[in-house]
Enzyme design. Structure first.
Site, PDB file in Angstrom:
ATOM      1  N   HIS A  86       3.287 -10.320  19.977  1.00 52.10           N
ATOM      2  CA  HIS A  86       4.609 -10.255  19.715  1.00 52.10           C
ATOM      3  C   HIS A  86       5.061 -11.814  20.263  1.00 52.10           C
ATOM      4  O   HIS A  86       5.805 -12.043  20.965  1.00 52.10           O
ATOM      5  CB  HIS A  86       5.523  -9.300  20.051  1.00 52.10           C
ATOM      6  N   HIS A 105       1.600 -12.924   8.366  1.00 51.19           N
ATOM      7  CA  HIS A 105       1.607 -12.174   9.396  1.00 51.19           C
ATOM      8  C   HIS A 105       0.868 -10.534   8.486  1.00 51.19           C
ATOM      9  O   HIS A 105       0.234  -9.920   9.315  1.00 51.19           O
ATOM     10  CB  HIS A 105       3.029 -11.814   9.909  1.00 51.19           C
TER      11      HIS A 105
END
Lengths: 778, 245
Positions: free
Chosen positions: A96, A50
């Site tokens: 998200h 990430h």
């Protein structure tokens, strides 16, 4: 230093934290020693997929990112492009996905909060949000959904849709940034792993540009906003429960991040005032990897060191250990770098807005990030550990080594199944259901029909900039104080990318650029959100690599710099990777907007309707094949980037509003894409309730096609326009000049959508289309 | 009144307010001059009127307006109101005025239990108010946006009867031809009430956002007569003596 971490009988800590043996070796070689637990946890989060983009960086480097108007390209918090009048447009897209799968409301809400801070970090006021969303089917097979979808699966997906939309609505509306666009798509590959992407746009005077940099020794690091808790702590919780305090282990369970839009609103206003008064020399938002990321990146960008005292960080929970404080992803926090002389002013501004500001660190010589903990020191030192060089750091590592991270060239392999899929041509499906039924089915499909149910829950008008809002091919926002306007469109074509990731991704760019062109805007920048499966699968890396090349190719052809992006990997559902889902947002600029650009539909009778561009028998990957047969196969439509470019230029000319007459040459313009010509024409009729009389079987251009191909083929580089009869000659001349085929289809009026091959009631079509999403969600 | 540029209007900003810049822009369109005033200011005597802009004052925590009503600026607003100067609450501002007792009734969650951002048609029911003086009785204002979760006006029966009898209902939701039946009521408001005033007519609250309907380019100009009425009212009240607390 604390003892080495691989003691004990359990799996070594670095593995528990998600680092590989090779990565640990790399860390040891950077430090010249074994890392302690805190350092190891900092590396583990910063070197996560990430934060580090370790699997994708090598590919993303192939995207073109330069143009004379690019002020800030990829790598910063957001891209910045010059739009004239001393102003810059700031844009970014984020995902998200995983938080939203666990807790749809908070997952989506905190996604909104995070991207707003990315835009704010550059010094800009965030002025608009958009939400491209992907979910599993919300209709069971028995209710018209894809084959094999059970009611239980559909119900779960409906719950996710409602949660995500209300999270976006609740946070976006309260934080005071309008959500002006969004789009939906549904397919089984996203069941259990929805994609919640969010795009944000800001506008700023370019002389307010602030970067995430701590370049001046002696400057202080101010933590603004919320207190710090254990929210969103992932792997680090392993540390917390690995023996520090077993009794409290359950209390330390990591939790989903919770958003507080009121805090964020105050942080926005306080930061904008800080920028206005020029009292910050650098700023970084706290997102993934929290303080570790914000402190190491600002220090590394400034080529300096930073000393941080975790005891100075305001906490909302008892007993947090330094590793947790450094890793927390508590929302609504910013790290401002402020010179000593400006501290008082900065604090006063924060106080006025009710924003807590604590000095937690200091920019120091060298290039190390040193974390100290003064909690057990004497009172006069406690919380001021960044001032003292005597406290022994609990962690100390080169700042740049955290933010640079490893870079992998993972193995790639073309999926074995892809050739068979491509050979499974939609020709084998025959002509499908009766044409009227097929058209009605497509109009009522929640991926195609109106998403008004969602966007009427979003404040899409705040700031009085919204000239063309949700539901349009592209959004148009005026830039107050100038004659300019910004236009943007978010698009994704996952079905096509599954069949051909390179060509599908290139089409995605072309479609977004075409949408923007329908508003009279010139595309000037692109950001992408690369949603893919598990990068450890060679097929997924191949898809990612192909998609990057497709985007790059289209961007080069259309002169579009990629100014930022996001990569979301490990999107899997039931052990299967999602379809490759690159989502792009293209930003366009209108130099002189004097009136709203033409609408999508026709609002009066007697207009002549033309199709721009060519239609071929191209049903591979189409909505028609998917909706009726759950069929995904064959070759996707060809892409002629030169034709796209010429069509784009033509659309800009046609849609441009004349400063004197405040009107454009054409009366309406609508992109022709999902569902083909028939769906595009129906949508044009539905917008203002004015029908169409045409006979497509008489149209030479379409004659050679089967009727279902003429109606539902998804050939690219097409648009539908309507014109007053006195403007027809000018339209044809402009089309000829651009080398674009313009084909007369018919004339507006009446209460039927009469296309010759098919003839349906406008009222029934409107009902089917208008309630599509809402009905499917019941 | 300012030397030039029309009457000076305080546009109140609580933490969490978000329509303040829009109201200043719209006042400019209507011939007034808006100035942002933070909620900690209690002396508003230099202003010819005030607008409480929409948004989420104090995050709408507890309930909309419940915290804002304790702000120092409420004293200044009370003085302006007592002096007969126009005080208008839009959306969240309406909620604050009800909570603070400037206006009767309350705003509860929409009947559909979702946030609604959509255009609404409004029917002018009374022209003797700071917001409708330039309108005509029965005038239909088309496509004035509403944007709220808690816009469902409610009051006890006696209060409802009283405000109806005294003509304090100034705006109702309606259809394109003025039909005020339930069919056109977007949020469940009692009697389709969109806006009310105090008995004197100088304190007004409404859920719709007139500031969002000022210009053709953003879709509607129906808010103009409302804010132009407000500016006119502020102009006329310029210099009106501030009342005693």
């Amino acid at each position: 230093m604390t003892e080495s971490v691989s003691s004990g009988g359990e799996r070594p800590l670095h593995l528990q934290l998600g680092l590989t043996d090779a990565e640990l070796e790399e860390i040891v070689s950077i430090l010249g020693r074994e890392p302690n637990e805190i350092e190891l946890s900092m590396y583990s989060i910063m070197w996560s997929e990430h934060c580090s983009y370790k699997s994708s960086r090598i590919h993303l480097a192939r995207l073109p990112s330069e143009a004379p108007w690019v002020v800030v390209g990829p790598g910063e918090n957001a891209g910045v492009v010059e739009i004239g009048d001393g102003l810059g447009a700031v844009l970014r897209i984020e995902s998200h996905n995983h938080p939203s799968a666990v807790e749809p409301f908070q997952g989506a809400a905190t996604g909104v909060g995070g991207i707003i801070r990315d835009i704010l970090t550059m010094g800009a006021r965030p002025i608009a949000l958009a939400d491209p969303l992907r979910f599993g089917p919300i209709q069971a097979e028995t209710a018209g959904g894809p084959q094999g979808v059970t009611e239980a699966e559909a119900a779960r997906n409906r719950y996710l849709v409602k949660g995500v939309v209300s999270g976006i609505s609740s946070y976006g509306n309260a934080v005071g940034v309008p959500t002006v666009a969004g789009e939906f798509d549904f397919a089984p590959c996203w069941s259990g792993n929805p994609l919640v992407n969010v795009f944000c746009l800001g506008v700023m005077p370019l002389d307010h540009l602030v970067l995430a940099v701590a370049a001046n020794e002696g400057d202080y690091a101010l933590l603004l906003g919320s207190t710090t808790g254990r929210d969103g702590i992932g792997g680090v919780s392993v540390l917390a429960s690995a023996g520090f305090d077993d009794a409290a282990a359950s209390a330390k369970r990591p939790s989903v991040q919770v958003g507080d839009p009121f805090e964020e609103k105050r942080v926005i206003e306080a930061c904008l005032e800080l920028f206005e008064e020029g009292v910050v020399s650098g700023i970084q938002d706290l997102g993934g990897a929290g303080l570790t990321c914000a402190t190491s990146e600002t220090a590394a960008n400034g080529g300096k060191g930073m000393r941080v005292d975790v005891a100075a960080v305001g906490r909302r929970e008892e007993g947090m250990v330094p590793a947790e404080i450094m890793a927390s992803e508590s929302q609504e926090r910013m790290l401002a770098i402020v010179a000593e002389k400006n501290l008082e002013r900065a604090s006063a501004i924060c106080k006025r807005w009710g924003v807590t500001a604590s000095i937690i660190g200091k920019v120091v010589p060298g290039d190390n990030l040193a974390v100290v903990d003064s909690s057990n020191e004497a009172e006069d030192v406690r919380g001021l550990g960044f001032e003292s060089s005597e406290l022994v750091p609990v962690a100390e590592v080169p700042a740049a080594s955290l933010s640079e991270g490893p870079k992998y060239e993972r193995p790639m392999g073309k999926p074995a199944s892809i050739e068979a899929m491509r050979q499974d041509s939609p020709d084998s499906l025959g002509a499908g259901p009766p044409l009227a039924d097929a058209l009605m089915n497509l109009l009522a499909d929640p991926s195609i029909g109106s998403a008004e149910w969602a966007w009427r829950q979003y404040d899409h008008q705040l700031f009085l900039n919204t000239v063309a809002g949700p539901g349009r091919d592209a959004t148009v926002l005026r830039v107050k104080g100038t004659k300019r306007a910004l236009s943007f469109s978010c698009d994704g074509k996952a079905r096509w990318c599954e069949l051909d990731p390179r060509l599908g991704a290139a089409h995605t760019v072309a479609e977004a650029a075409r949408n923007v062109a329908t508003t009279g805007a010139r595309p000037i920048a692109l950001v992408d959100c690369m949603n893919f499966g598990n990068p450890e699968h060679p097929e997924v890396m191949w898809q990612l690599s192909e998609a990057v090349d497709g985007i790059a190719e289209a961007c080069r052809a259309l002169d579009l710099p990629v100014v930022g992006g996001n990569v979301s990997l490990y999107n899997e559902s039931g052990g299967r990777d999602i379809w490759p889902t690159p989502i792009v947002a293209v930003l366009g600029l209108i130099d002189g907007l004097t009136a709203p650009p033409p609408p999508m539909g026709w609002n009066e009778s007697g207009l002549s309707v033309y199709l721009l561009g060519q239609t071929r028998a191209e049903l591979g990957g189409s909505a028609w094949a998917w909706r009726h047969f759950t069929h995904l196969g064959g070759e996707i439509p060809m892409l002629d980037l030169d034709a796209e470019r010429r069509l784009g230029e033509l659309l800009r000319t046609l849609a441009e509003t004349d400063a004197d007459t405040r009107s454009s040459l054409i009366s309406s313009v609508h992109d022709c894409s999902e569902g083909g010509l028939a769906v595009a024409l129906a949508e044009c009729c539905i917008e203002f309730g004015v029908g169409l009389a045409a006979d497509l079987s008489e149209v030479g251009e379409l004659e050679s096609l089967e009727p279902h191909e003429a109606l539902f083929s998804e050939s690219a580089a097409r648009a539908v326009v309507s014109v007053q009869s006195e403007n027809e000659a000018a339209l044809l001349a402009a089309a000829h000049h651009s080398g674009v085929t313009a084909t007369y289809l018919g004339s507006t009026g009446g209460n039927r959508i009469a296309l010759g091959m098919v003839d349906i009631s406008l009222d029934e079509a409107t009902d089917a289309w208008a309630g599509a999403l809402e009905r499917a969600l019941r | 009144m300012s030397e030039q540029g029309g009457p000076l209007v305080a546009v109140i900003v609580f933490p969490g307010t978000n329509c303040e810049l829009d109201v200043v822009w719209a006042l400019d369109c209507a011939g007034g001059r808006g100035e942002l005033v933070f909620h900690d200011v209690s002396d508003l005597s230099r202003y010819d009127g005030a607008i409480l802009a929409g948004g989420f004052a104090h995050g709408d925590y507890l309930r909309p307006g419940a915290i804002a009503r304790f702000s120092p600026v409420m004293d200044g607003l009370r003085e302006l109101a007592q002096a007969g100067r126009p005080v208008v609450g839009i959306c969240n501002g309406f909620q604050v005025l009800c909570e603070a007792g400037f206006l009767p009734g309350a705003l509860q969650k929409n009947a559909g239990l979702t946030f609604i951002c959509a255009p609404a048609n409004l029917k002018v029911e009374r022209t003797a108010s700071a917001l409708t003086s330039l309108c005509t009785q029965g005038q239909i204002l088309e496509n004035v946006p509403i944007n709220h979760f808690e816009g469902n006006y409610t009051a006890d029966e006696a209060t409802l009867r009283s405000i109806e009898e005294r003509g304090q209902v100034i705006l109702r939701y309606c259809g394109p031809s003025g039909d005020t039946s339930e069919e056109w009521n977007p949020n469940g408001s009692a009697n389709s009430i969109a806006g009310i005033c105090n008995e004197a007519g100088n304190v007004v609250g409404l859920m719709p956002h007139p500031e969002r309907a000022m210009e053709e380019i953003t879709g509607s100009t129906s808010g103009r007569p409302l804010l132009e009425s407000f500016v006119e009212s502020a102009r006329q009240s310029h210099g009106a003596a501030l009342g005693v607390k």
